[in-house]
Scaffold this active site. Structure first.
Site, mmCIF file in Angstrom:
data_model
loop_
_atom_site.group_PDB
_atom_site.id
_atom_site.type_symbol
_atom_site.label_atom_id
_atom_site.label_comp_id
_atom_site.label_asym_id
_atom_site.label_seq_id
_atom_site.Cartn_x
_atom_site.Cartn_y
_atom_site.Cartn_z
ATOM 1 C CB ILE A 1 3.651 -2.084 -7.373
ATOM 2 C CG1 ILE A 1 3.140 -3.278 -8.202
ATOM 3 C CG2 ILE A 1 2.844 -0.827 -7.685
ATOM 4 C CD1 ILE A 1 1.762 -3.769 -7.783
ATOM 5 N NE ARG A 2 4.751 5.071 -5.927
ATOM 6 C CZ ARG A 2 5.523 6.145 -5.903
ATOM 7 N NH1 ARG A 2 6.178 6.529 -6.984
ATOM 8 N NH2 ARG A 2 5.629 6.859 -4.824
ATOM 9 N NE ARG B 1 8.045 5.417 1.592
ATOM 10 C CZ ARG B 1 7.343 6.541 1.406
ATOM 11 N NH1 ARG B 1 7.790 7.698 1.845
ATOM 12 N NH2 ARG B 1 6.196 6.487 0.749
ATOM 13 N N GLY C 1 0.863 -1.178 0.000
ATOM 14 C CA GLY C 1 0.000 0.000 0.000
ATOM 15 C C GLY C 1 0.893 1.219 0.000
ATOM 16 C CD GLU C 2 2.753 5.928 0.318
ATOM 17 O OE1 GLU C 2 2.995 5.587 -0.852
ATOM 18 O OE2 GLU C 2 3.626 6.332 1.095
ATOM 19 C CB SER C 3 5.150 2.559 4.173
ATOM 20 O OG SER C 3 5.955 3.520 3.518
ATOM 21 C CD GLU D 1 0.500 -8.967 -1.997
ATOM 22 O OE1 GLU D 1 1.540 -9.648 -1.850
ATOM 23 O OE2 GLU D 1 0.500 -7.715 -2.008
ATOM 24 C CG HIS E 1 2.968 -6.498 -4.241
ATOM 25 N ND1 HIS E 1 2.216 -5.954 -3.227
ATOM 26 C CD2 HIS E 1 3.706 -5.488 -4.746
ATOM 27 C CE1 HIS E 1 2.483 -4.662 -3.126
ATOM 28 N NE2 HIS E 1 3.383 -4.352 -4.041
ATOM 29 C CB CYS F 1 5.316 -3.810 -1.219
ATOM 30 S SG CYS F 1 5.884 -2.519 -2.347
#
Ligand code: GLN
Length: 203
Positions: free
Chosen positions: A142-143, A111, A50-52, A185, A183, A82
């Site tokens: 992904i990023r 990051r 997600g976005e940490s 998942e 990821h 991630c």
């Protein structure tokens, strides 16, 4: 027979559903964790991508950060993918101002490390400890962060094996914690989740 463990997925931000599905497919019970009470009832915890920085802020707003740190300190196994890797790292490079983490993994993580040319990509990687280790795992990035530095009690389980980022560390584990930059998942391959389930069963 051993009882079937229940593994929670931290559900305050990010890709929760895919982890719940992968855990169920790996033979354990899975449940979303949004509260301290729910956290107290699981045998292990997955922290999704997600976005940490957002995940950190929400964890503190919902007064979950301290319970997460306590659970981690008491040995609750945790797996972060991630942003989840960033949430478990002791040191974050490129954090936003004031960004915190649960901590516990003795790593420095950078990051968004792969840069704009390769913000999202897939590459086959060798992951140590999984079933059929010679068969490469499809790493979806992904990023993603990468790991700059690893402490003594932490094992490297995955590196990028070719291309411009060859050798970069993208998977680590310690006694009760595991993290990947990619990821698992988002693929149908369950071997990384199965490795975590094995850690949970042995803990
Ligand atoms: N770039 C995100 C962060 O720093 C992580 C991206 C992801 O989880 N897919 O938190």
């Amino acid at each position: 027979m051993q009882p079937v463990p229940t593994i929670g997925v931290l559900a305050i931000q990010g890709g929760v559903r895919e982890h719940l599905r992968a855990l169920e497919a790996s033979g354990v019970n899975s449940t979303a964790v949004k509260t301290r009470e729910q956290l107290s009832r699981v045998d292990a915890l997955v922290i999704p991508g997600g976005e940490s920085s957002t995940m950190d802020k929400l964890a503190r707003t919902f007064e979950l950060m301290e319970p997460l740190r306590e659970a981690r300190a008491s040995g609750l196994p945790m797996f972060g993918s991630c942003a989840g890797m960033i949430m478990l790292a002791d040191r974050i490079v490129g954090a936003i101002e004031g960004q915190e983490s649960i901590r516990g993994l003795d790593i420095s993580v950078e990051r968004n490390a792969f840069g704009s040319q390769s913000e999202s990509f897939e590459t086959g990687i060798v992951v140590r400890g999984i079933r059929e280790p010679d068969r490469q795992f499809e790493g979806v990035f992904i990023r993603a962060p990468w790991v700059l530095e690893v402490g003594e009690a932490t094992d490297v389980i995955a590196r990028i094996s070719s291309g411009p980022h060859e050798g970069r560390i993208v998977g680590v584990r310690s006694e009760t914690l595991m993290a990947t930059s990619f990821h698992p998942e988002l693929t149908a391959d369950l071997r990384v989740h199965e490795l975590f389930v094995e850690m949970v069963r042995n803990s």
